[in-house]
Design a protein around this motif. Structure first.
Motif, PDB file in Angstrom:
ATOM      1  N   GLY A 179       0.799  -1.227   0.000  1.00 50.15           N
ATOM      2  CA  GLY A 179       0.000   0.000   0.000  1.00 50.15           C
ATOM      3  C   GLY A 179       0.829   1.274   0.000  1.00 50.15           C
ATOM      4  O   GLY A 179       0.301   2.356  -0.237  1.00 50.15           O
ATOM      5  N   GLU A 180       2.130   1.151   0.240  1.00 44.40           N
ATOM      6  CA  GLU A 180       3.014   2.320   0.162  1.00 44.40           C
ATOM      7  C   GLU A 180       3.421   2.651  -1.276  1.00 44.40           C
ATOM      8  O   GLU A 180       4.031   3.682  -1.525  1.00 44.40           O
ATOM      9  CB  GLU A 180       4.272   2.103   1.009  1.00 44.40           C
ATOM     10  CG  GLU A 180       4.010   2.129   2.496  1.00 44.40           C
ATOM     11  CD  GLU A 180       5.296   2.209   3.286  1.00 44.40           C
ATOM     12  OE1 GLU A 180       6.102   3.128   3.031  1.00 44.40           O
ATOM     13  OE2 GLU A 180       5.497   1.339   4.157  1.00 44.40           O
ATOM     14  N   CYS A 181       3.067   1.776  -2.217  1.00 42.15           N
ATOM     15  CA  CYS A 181       3.403   2.001  -3.625  1.00 42.15           C
ATOM     16  C   CYS A 181       2.490   3.073  -4.228  1.00 42.15           C
ATOM     17  O   CYS A 181       1.327   3.215  -3.841  1.00 42.15           O
ATOM     18  CB  CYS A 181       3.269   0.711  -4.418  1.00 42.15           C
ATOM     19  SG  CYS A 181       4.453  -0.553  -3.927  1.00 42.15           S
ATOM     20  N   ALA A 182       3.020   3.797  -5.190  1.00 40.25           N
ATOM     21  CA  ALA A 182       2.282   4.885  -5.826  1.00 40.25           C
ATOM     22  C   ALA A 182       0.960   4.416  -6.425  1.00 40.25           C
ATOM     23  O   ALA A 182      -0.052   5.104  -6.319  1.00 40.25           O
ATOM     24  CB  ALA A 182       3.150   5.553  -6.896  1.00 40.25           C
ATOM     25  N   SER A 183       0.937   3.230  -7.016  1.00 36.62           N
ATOM     26  CA  SER A 183      -0.289   2.733  -7.642  1.00 36.62           C
ATOM     27  C   SER A 183      -1.396   2.459  -6.621  1.00 36.62           C
ATOM     28  O   SER A 183      -2.565   2.378  -6.979  1.00 36.62           O
ATOM     29  CB  SER A 183      -0.014   1.455  -8.440  1.00 36.62           C
ATOM     30  OG  SER A 183       0.470   0.435  -7.579  1.00 36.62           O
ATOM     31  N   ALA A 184      -1.024   2.341  -5.347  1.00 32.93           N
ATOM     32  CA  ALA A 184      -2.008   2.097  -4.285  1.00 32.93           C
ATOM     33  C   ALA A 184      -2.276   3.367  -3.483  1.00 32.93           C
ATOM     34  O   ALA A 184      -2.931   3.323  -2.448  1.00 32.93           O
ATOM     35  CB  ALA A 184      -1.508   0.998  -3.358  1.00 32.93           C
ATOM     36  N   GLY A 185      -1.762   4.495  -3.947  1.00 29.67           N
ATOM     37  CA  GLY A 185      -1.978   5.761  -3.252  1.00 29.67           C
ATOM     38  C   GLY A 185      -0.813   6.187  -2.376  1.00 29.67           C
ATOM     39  O   GLY A 185      -0.876   7.227  -1.733  1.00 29.67           O
ATOM     40  N   GLY A 186       0.246   5.391  -2.354  1.00 28.85           N
ATOM     41  CA  GLY A 186       1.426   5.732  -1.562  1.00 28.85           C
ATOM     42  C   GLY A 186       2.400   6.581  -2.351  1.00 28.85           C
ATOM     43  O   GLY A 186       2.032   7.217  -3.345  1.00 28.85           O
ATOM     44  N   THR A 187       3.637   6.569  -1.935  1.00 27.81           N
ATOM     45  CA  THR A 187       4.639   7.439  -2.565  1.00 27.81           C
ATOM     46  C   THR A 187       5.751   6.703  -3.296  1.00 27.81           C
ATOM     47  O   THR A 187       6.411   7.284  -4.145  1.00 27.81           O
ATOM     48  CB  THR A 187       5.303   8.335  -1.499  1.00 27.81           C
ATOM     49  OG1 THR A 187       5.932   7.512  -0.515  1.00 27.81           O
ATOM     50  CG2 THR A 187       4.286   9.259  -0.837  1.00 27.81           C
ATOM     51  N   VAL A 188       5.990   5.442  -2.966  1.00 20.19           N
ATOM     52  CA  VAL A 188       7.127   4.717  -3.538  1.00 20.19           C
ATOM     53  C   VAL A 188       6.831   4.348  -5.001  1.00 20.19           C
ATOM     54  O   VAL A 188       5.815   3.704  -5.281  1.00 20.19           O
ATOM     55  CB  VAL A 188       7.441   3.442  -2.728  1.00 20.19           C
ATOM     56  CG1 VAL A 188       8.640   2.714  -3.322  1.00 20.19           C
ATOM     57  CG2 VAL A 188       7.681   3.766  -1.257  1.00 20.19           C
ATOM     58  N   PRO A 189       7.685   4.755  -5.935  1.00 26.86           N
ATOM     59  CA  PRO A 189       7.459   4.429  -7.343  1.00 26.86           C
ATOM     60  C   PRO A 189       7.382   2.912  -7.573  1.00 26.86           C
ATOM     61  O   PRO A 189       8.240   2.160  -7.104  1.00 26.86           O
ATOM     62  CB  PRO A 189       8.675   5.030  -8.053  1.00 26.86           C
ATOM     63  CG  PRO A 189       9.131   6.127  -7.151  1.00 26.86           C
ATOM     64  CD  PRO A 189       8.872   5.611  -5.754  1.00 26.86           C
TER      65      PRO A 189
END
Length: 120
Positions: free
Chosen positions: A24-34
């Motif tokens: 969930g920290e990934c950008a595709s899930a609304g987070g910031t990590v590319p």
């Protein structure tokens, strides 16, 4: 990160630990990590590319460990990276920081003078 931080001349933790976290920290899930900088390690967890292998090194780490380094995605980094403290950054040693530095032939970060003076 300030220029006085020992992290700007170290980077050992980025080239020693697996950096895994909730997807969930990934950008595709609304987070910031590319998304292109992570790899799936389980249905709910990802790791920074380069850190999920023996003698790994995060692909976002720029520079030479122990000399001069920086994170290419510093403002977008994951929580494990944000939560990792260099030794003495909060007034206490960090054995994990010391272990990462030792793995790269670096001495532990010395205690600041004001802490040494207080213990004398």
């Amino acid at each position: 990160m300030s220029d006085t931080s020992p992290c700007t001349s170290c980077g050992a933790c980025c080239a020693f630990f697996r950096v895994s976290f909730f997807w969930g920290e990934c950008a595709s899930a609304g987070g910031t990590v590319p998304d292109d900088l992570v790899e799936e390690i389980s249905p709910h967890r990802v790791a920074m590319k380069g850190t999920n292998e023996k003698k790994g090194r995060c692909q976002s780490l720029a520079g030479e460990v122990g000399t001069s380094v920086g994170c290419k995605i510093y403002e977008q980094r994951s929580n494990p990276c944000r939560d990792f403290d260099a030794s003495w950054s909060n007034g206490e040693p960090n054995s994990r920081c010391d272990a990462a530095r030792a793995a790269h032939g670096l001495d532990p970060i010395p205690a600041p003078a004001h802490i040494i003076m207080a213990c004398a």
